[in-house]
Every structure is written in C-alpha cells, then in structure tokens.
Design an enzyme around this catalytic site. Structure first.
Site, short mmCIF file in Angstrom:
data_model
loop_
_atom_site.label_atom_id
_atom_site.label_comp_id
_atom_site.label_asym_id
_atom_site.label_seq_id
_atom_site.Cartn_x
_atom_site.Cartn_y
_atom_site.Cartn_z
CD GLU A 271 -8.23 2.77 -4.14
OE1 GLU A 271 -8.43 3.98 -4.04
OE2 GLU A 271 -8.76 1.93 -3.38
CB CYS A 272 -3.31 -1.61 -2.74
SG CYS A 272 -2.11 -2.41 -1.64
N GLY A 273 -3.63 -3.83 -4.39
CA GLY A 273 -3.70 -5.12 -5.07
C GLY A 273 -4.23 -5.01 -6.48
CE1 TYR B 134 0.48 0.80 -10.65
CE2 TYR B 134 1.33 0.95 -8.41
CZ TYR B 134 1.47 1.20 -9.76
OH TYR B 134 2.59 1.87 -10.23
CB THR C 58 -2.55 4.82 -6.27
OG1 THR C 58 -3.80 4.30 -5.78
CG2 THR C 58 -2.82 5.96 -7.25
#
Length: 436
Positions: free
Chosen positions: A327-329, A331, A427
């Site tokens: 997720e985010c970082g 990802y 994501t």
C-alpha cells in the site's frame, strides 16, 4: 454509561489534536477511563490517542464505512467513562458526493452518534467575529448540537474578554481560553504530524498539554456537556476478510501507516500476524502465506532499503510462491526504482515495474473507490474497496497490468490504478473498508 463528545473546529490547524490529547490525559489522570476515536481517514492521530489514554483508538469514517461498521467500532467505548471523537478539517468539511453513510464530515459522526460538539476556536486577528463563526456552525445543520467552545491562542486578557462577551451574547458556552503557549505544539514533518512511536518525548508533551489545559479549561463543565450514550450492538462486525491465515507484516519506521481497525479485524477473523523490519534487513516469515507492506516513509529510508539485500532477496523469494501486496509506500518499494527528494535513484524490490520520484513533489490526497479488475489478497475480482490516498510521489512509470479502476470521491477516474504482476499487487490508497 459513557459520555460522548466530538472535538471539532472551523478549520484545520486550530488545535483539535492538542486539545483532544490534553483532555484525554487530564481525565485519565483523574482516574477516568477515556476512549478516543478519529473521525475521517487520518491514520496518524489514533496512535497519539493511544499514548494519551492507554487504550487503542481507531478511525470512524462516514464516506468509507456504513453505520453498522461505525457502530461496531465505537462499541469499544462501552466500558469507558468518557468517549472523545476527534474531528478532521472543519466541522462540516467533507467531499461533494455522499459515500456509504455520509460525506466524511465530522458532523456526520456527531449526528449519527448523538454526541455534542466541542468547538476549538482560534480568534487570532478577530474578536466578536469569532462568535459569529461559532453561531454559524451551531445553526448550520439541525441534527448537530453544539456543547460550547474552547478558545485557543488568545492574545491577551482584553482579547479574551471581547470574545467571551460576544459568545455569551450568542448563547454559546465558553469552557476556557488558552493563551499562546508554543511549547505544547506537537512536532510536524513533511506528511503532517510525526507518528507517536517516533516521538520519544510524546508522553511529556501530552502531560504538559494536560496540565496547561487543566489550568485554563473547566474540565468538569466540559464533562457535563457530553451526552450520555448507550452503545447499540451492531448486527454485524467488520466486513473484512484477512489477506491470509498467517500474515507477514512489514513494520518499522519506513512501514507504519496501516489502519488499526484493519489489523484488529484480521486478528478477529483468526489471522496470525508476524511482523518483520525491512530496515533491519529482515525478510518476511517463510511460514507465512501472504506478505503485506503498508505505507510509511520509504523515501526517507530509500538508500537503506536498497542496500538491504537480505530483505529484498527474501521478499522476491517469497513472491515466487505466495502473494505480496503493498500500500502506498509499500507499493513503491515493490516497484523497480524510487527517486528520493535529492534526485538520487534507488533500486527497489523489482516485483512490479512501478517507478516513482519525490524529486518534484506533488500532493495526491483524497478518498478512493477501487473496483478490482483482478483479485488481491483478501478481496475477489469485482470487489469495491474504499480507501484514502496521501503521498507526494510522482509516477514515472506504471507499466504493469492495472489492478483496479480507481475513482476519486467525485467519481472521476484517476491514473493511480495500482498494479499486478505474478503474485505481486499494489495500490496507492490505504484500504479502509470493502462495500458490503
């Protein structure tokens, strides 16, 4: 019976977090059990709440969650003496289009739970106008009840007197006035507040805030203004399927943004979570059946992540046979390369082709609704996932197959689709809930 109260303000940056922490610690010091919640998607404040109260705090969000989910989450306050919900932004600020049970505004939670609102007002550069603002907020939405106000950053006794008189004329209770006192301000960083676990002096800061607020605010009057509240048992718990039975979760200063209610829901569903530290060059537990890399600050540690060969090789080996999600970082770390703010490019895990850069900062902020084009750990193809995105990275390349069609809160399709390749998925948004 617990007493419930919402802490809100006309805008961000007025002092909601500081007042929430101070009230929570001051009442705890008096022997009361205090339960906090965070209205909205901010994933940093709950850790500060926990530091102040000794009880875990979670987010409640009317855009992403239905009423049953919110009722289930706030039910943890049933054994508390007082329950505080800290708002986000201004009292009525949310998105334009309604989500699951509201627009994400703090006012939605106040009306849904029947808790009155304690307003934090900063009258800097104002006098009687502060009363007009408070009166406007009081009267804007009939289902939202105002308990009163606490004034923050008052310039002088004369300034306080002018504001108090105007509020009294408007029929609005003033529970206290805080003179300017910079020492109790919580430290900032490039994504907002530092996380509680990063701030060694957080306990002393909260104690100082509690002492200061207790000197200037009538704590008994604030407590009397809270509404008696009988939690209603939710028909269903959280609609969350764990991504696996045994989850290897990256957890350190670079990987720390994950919603507490998600971890609790995984455990409640029977999942076992083992943590590992990429910054300590640890690989995911080989006995796990899924690996989850949450968000955080990988850009601040990109050089170390790139140099930690054991972590990267272990992650790659894991992904050969089992799913890995970021997720985010997280990802970004699953991607090929990350360029830091100084323009230095660092090699990442290479499980996805994503390339990101912080050399030219651009803020990406807002709710996200993703319709999965393919499965990801814990969620089937076609599932509608609600989350929140907040980062400053720029996509240089996102060549893999999109994971989802992602919309913002207005319904517009956005470019941050997430990616999938082999057993790896990622994501940019942080998952809050799946639509029932």
């Amino acid at each position: 019976m617990p007493a419930g109260l919402v802490i809100s303000a006309p805008a961000s940056g007025v002092g909601k977090t500081t007042l929430t922490l101070a009230l929570a610690r001051a009442w705890r010091n008096r022997g009361l059990n205090v339960q906090c919640f965070k209205s909205g998607p901010d994933y940093i404040d709950p850790a500060f709440h926990a530091a102040a109260t000794g009880r875990a705090s979670v987010n409640v969000d009317s855009w992403a969650m239905d009423r049953a989910t919110i009722s289930h989450l706030v039910g943890r306050g049933a054994d508390a003496d007082v329950v505080l919900a800290e708002g986000s932004m201004g009292l009525f600020d949310g998105v334009a289009a309604r989500g699951v049970s509201g627009t994400g505004a703090t006012a939605d939670i106040a009306e849904m739970l029947g808790w009155p609102v304690l307003l934090v007002i900063d009258p800097s550069g104002q006098a009687q106008t502060a009363a007009a603002i408070a009166a406007g907020l009081r009267d804007y939405r009939p289902g939202v009840r105002l308990a009163g106000v606490v004034l923050n950053r008052v310039a002088s006794p004369r300034h306080e007197d002018l504001v108090r008189r105007a509020l009294d004329d408007a029929g609005i209770a003033v529970f206290g006035a805080l003179p300017r006192h910079a020492e109790i301000n919580l430290p900032k960083r490039h994504l907002g507040l530092v996380q509680a676990e990063e701030q060694a002096e957080i306990g002393k800061l909260i104690d100082e805030a509690a002492r200061f607020v207790a000197e200037h605010v009538d704590l008994d009057a604030v407590l009397r203004s809270a509404a008696g509240w009988s939690p209603q048992p939710a028909a269903n718990g959280l609609n969350v399927t764990p991504p696996g039975q045994r989850i290897a979760l990256a957890r350190d200063a670079a990987f720390s943004f994950v919603y507490p209610h998600m971890l609790e829901a995984w455990r409640a569903a029977g999942a076992d979570i083992s943590t590992f530290s990429p910054l300590a060059d640890e690989a995911p537990d080989a006995s796990a059946d899924v690996c989850w890399l949450p968000g955080g600050y990988p850009e601040l540690h990109a050089g170390k992540i790139a140099a930690n060969a054991r972590f990267r090789s272990g992650l790659r080996a894991f992904a050969e046979t089992r799913p890995v999600h970021g997720e985010c970082g997280g990802y970004m770390v699953l991607g090929t390369a990350l360029t830091d703010a100084d323009g230095v490019c660092h090699e990442m895990a290479g499980l996805l082709g994503l390339e990101t850069s912080f050399a030219k900062r651009r803020m990406h902020l807002g709710y996200r609704l993703a319709e999965l084009a393919a499965p990801m750990p814990g969620h089937r193809a076609g599932a509608r996932l609600r989350g929140h995105e907040f980062h400053y990275s720029t996509i240089l390349a996102q060549p893999d197959t999109p994971l989802a069609v992602v919309h913002d809160a207005t319904g517009a399709v956005i470019a941050e689709t997430g990616s999938r390749r082999g057993n790896a998925t990622g994501t940019f948004f942080h998952l809050i809930a799946e639509d029932r």
